[in-house]
Scaffold this motif. Structure first.
Motif, PDB file in Angstrom:
ATOM      1  N   THR A   1     -17.619  -6.366  -0.510  1.00 45.16           N
ATOM      2  CA  THR A   1     -17.320  -7.844  -0.564  1.00 45.16           C
ATOM      3  C   THR A   1     -16.240  -8.157  -1.531  1.00 45.16           C
ATOM      4  OG1 THR A   1     -19.141  -7.923  -2.292  1.00 45.16           O
ATOM      5  CG2 THR A   1     -19.976  -8.185  -0.141  1.00 45.16           C
ATOM      6  N   PRO A   2     -15.591  -9.142  -1.426  1.00 37.34           N
ATOM      7  CA  PRO A   2     -14.443  -9.740  -2.028  1.00 37.34           C
ATOM      8  C   PRO A   2     -14.943 -10.076  -3.736  1.00 37.34           C
ATOM      9  CG  PRO A   2     -15.145 -11.597  -0.652  1.00 37.34           C
ATOM     10  CD  PRO A   2     -15.895 -10.303  -0.185  1.00 37.34           C
ATOM     11  N   TYR A   3     -13.977 -10.092  -4.551  1.00 39.42           N
ATOM     12  CA  TYR A   3     -14.521 -10.299  -5.771  1.00 39.42           C
ATOM     13  C   TYR A   3     -14.700 -11.920  -5.859  1.00 39.42           C
ATOM     14  CZ  TYR A   3     -13.920 -10.784 -10.977  1.00 39.42           C
ATOM     15  OH  TYR A   3     -13.948 -10.902 -12.168  1.00 39.42           O
ATOM     16  N   LEU A   4     -14.265 -12.823  -5.138  1.00 36.12           N
ATOM     17  CA  LEU A   4     -14.489 -14.132  -5.191  1.00 36.12           C
ATOM     18  C   LEU A   4     -14.960 -14.293  -3.762  1.00 36.12           C
ATOM     19  CD1 LEU A   4     -11.232 -15.918  -6.844  1.00 36.12           C
ATOM     20  CD2 LEU A   4     -13.234 -15.210  -7.845  1.00 36.12           C
ATOM     21  N   ALA A   5     -15.788 -15.424  -3.518  1.00 36.63           N
ATOM     22  CA  ALA A   5     -16.581 -15.694  -2.613  1.00 36.63           C
ATOM     23  C   ALA A   5     -15.552 -16.257  -1.705  1.00 36.63           C
ATOM     24  CB  ALA A   5     -17.754 -16.825  -2.786  1.00 36.63           C
ATOM     25  N   ASP A   6     -14.583 -17.031  -2.010  1.00 36.88           N
ATOM     26  CA  ASP A   6     -13.772 -17.708  -0.992  1.00 36.88           C
ATOM     27  C   ASP A   6     -12.271 -16.718  -0.895  1.00 36.88           C
ATOM     28  OD1 ASP A   6     -12.883 -17.917  -3.573  1.00 36.88           O
ATOM     29  OD2 ASP A   6     -12.195 -20.020  -3.082  1.00 36.88           O
ATOM     30  N   ASP A   7     -12.292 -15.474  -1.375  1.00 39.44           N
ATOM     31  CA  ASP A   7     -11.047 -14.695  -1.001  1.00 39.44           C
ATOM     32  C   ASP A   7     -10.828 -14.659   0.527  1.00 39.44           C
ATOM     33  OD1 ASP A   7     -10.172 -14.232  -3.731  1.00 39.44           O
ATOM     34  OD2 ASP A   7     -11.368 -12.308  -3.900  1.00 39.44           O
ATOM     35  N   LYS A   8      -9.762 -14.586   0.605  1.00 42.29           N
ATOM     36  CA  LYS A   8      -9.075 -14.309   2.057  1.00 42.29           C
ATOM     37  C   LYS A   8      -8.106 -13.208   2.200  1.00 42.29           C
ATOM     38  CE  LYS A   8      -9.819 -19.041   3.655  1.00 42.29           C
ATOM     39  NZ  LYS A   8     -10.312 -19.676   2.416  1.00 42.29           N
ATOM     40  N   PHE A   9      -8.110 -12.513   3.096  1.00 39.31           N
ATOM     41  CA  PHE A   9      -7.089 -11.401   3.496  1.00 39.31           C
ATOM     42  C   PHE A   9      -5.636 -11.920   3.156  1.00 39.31           C
ATOM     43  CE2 PHE A   9      -3.870  -9.452   5.890  1.00 39.31           C
ATOM     44  CZ  PHE A   9      -4.107  -8.017   5.667  1.00 39.31           C
ATOM     45  N   HIS A  10      -4.760 -11.064   2.403  1.00 39.43           N
ATOM     46  CA  HIS A  10      -3.550 -11.332   2.037  1.00 39.43           C
ATOM     47  C   HIS A  10      -2.872  -9.961   1.717  1.00 39.43           C
ATOM     48  CE1 HIS A  10      -5.406 -11.480  -2.052  1.00 39.43           C
ATOM     49  NE2 HIS A  10      -4.352 -10.891  -2.187  1.00 39.43           N
ATOM     50  N   VAL A  11      -1.687  -9.957   2.139  1.00 40.50           N
ATOM     51  CA  VAL A  11      -0.705  -8.833   1.934  1.00 40.50           C
ATOM     52  C   VAL A  11      -0.379  -8.897   0.537  1.00 40.50           C
ATOM     53  CG1 VAL A  11      -0.072  -8.670   4.209  1.00 40.50           C
ATOM     54  CG2 VAL A  11       1.314 -10.119   2.772  1.00 40.50           C
ATOM     55  N   THR A  12       0.224  -7.787   0.022  1.00 39.40           N
ATOM     56  CA  THR A  12       0.773  -8.012  -1.474  1.00 39.40           C
ATOM     57  C   THR A  12       1.754  -9.104  -1.402  1.00 39.40           C
ATOM     58  OG1 THR A  12       0.693  -5.683  -1.743  1.00 39.40           O
ATOM     59  CG2 THR A  12       2.117  -6.632  -3.312  1.00 39.40           C
TER      60      THR A  12
END
Length: 273
Positions: A219-230
């Motif tokens: 699961t992501p660190y933040l609930a609203d994290d979204k996929f992103h490249v560097t």
């Protein structure tokens, strides 16, 4: 000095555990922006010095030089001194992953045997790393990157030498805080869609050496994290560069929407025989 990862892991675990309460408090105080903590004198000085002295030369590492960054990395660990592989994987011992996860109030955290974007980092004079967000996922895009572990091993490194970690806790329009790349210091920081960080330019004719690991989670660190490249950006005084880097990040993000696992496999991973 023939110590294995389990023995080194015991030393690391003991040092962190002895300071667990203070580290947990410090991390919690910063958790709402970019959670982080640092711990000095992680290993006996003799061992930390030996690790440093075993680092490859820059000519034996991969140079990464572009508008985003200028540094050297090494991750095919069987090409280098054995102690370097042992120190990297010492941080992946289960008890250490569990202890650091507890300090950071995370659960279901995994180490990364492939060293995706991890391994060794070397930075010499004029090397730098622009403000950026780390890629949100692992190499297979199945797990979320949640923690970044940086262990600095260059003896007598001083703040004025540059090559220090910068955390942009209040965003890129405000001043960053500097975490000195001090000898025998471990830094652990959260990675999420707001954890902008950078490395200041190295100012002297010397090499700043760092052992790097990432931890991942389902699961992501933040609930609203979204996929992103560097994702790279310019510093506050780099207006034109910021425009270019913003366009560059948008283009690479667009391509990853089409090619889910990238146009080509990222070579920055340890491929064991």
């Amino acid at each position: 000095m023939q110590l294995g990862r389990a023995e080194i892991g015991e030393l690391i675990f003991k040092k962190i555990f002895e300071n667990k309460s203070e580290l947990k408090t410090f991390y919690k105080e910063n958790k709402l922006t970019i959670g982080y903590f640092f711990l000095d004198d992680l290993l006996p000085n003799e061992l930390a010095t030996y690790i440093h002295d075993s680092f490859p030369k820059t000519e034996d590492a991969l140079q990464k030089k572009n508008i985003r960054e200028f540094k050297y990395v090494a991750y095919q660990m069987n090409r280098y001194e054995a102690i370097l592989e042992e120190i990297i994987y010492a941080f992946q011992e289960d008890k250490i992953v569990s202890l650091i996860s507890d300090i950071c109030e995370l659960s279901g955290v995994y180490s990364d045997k492939y060293l995706y974007a991890g391994g060794l980092s070397l930075m010499k004079k004029n090397n730098y790393l622009n403000p950026h967000l780390d890629n949100s996922h692992d190499k297979n895009r199945g797990k979320w990157r949640v923690l970044n572990l940086l262990y600095y091993v260059t003896p007598n490194w001083k703040l004025e030498n540059g090559g220090n970690l910068e955390l942009w806790q209040k965003g890129l329009k405000n001043e960053a805080i500097t975490v000195e790349s001090k000898f025998n210091r471990l830094v652990v920081m959260a990675t999420h869609q707001n954890s902008w960080h950078s490395v200041s330019k190295v100012n002297i004719e010397s090499i700043r050496c760092c052992v790097s690991n990432y931890y991942f989670s389902d699961t992501p660190y933040l609930a609203d994290d979204k996929f992103h490249v560097t994702t790279f950006r310019g510093r506050p005084d780099e207006k034109f560069k910021d425009i270019i880097l913003n366009l560059d990040s948008r283009l690479r993000s667009f391509l990853r929407k089409i090619f889910k696992k990238g146009i080509r496999e990222n070579p920055h991973q340890y491929k064991k025989k």
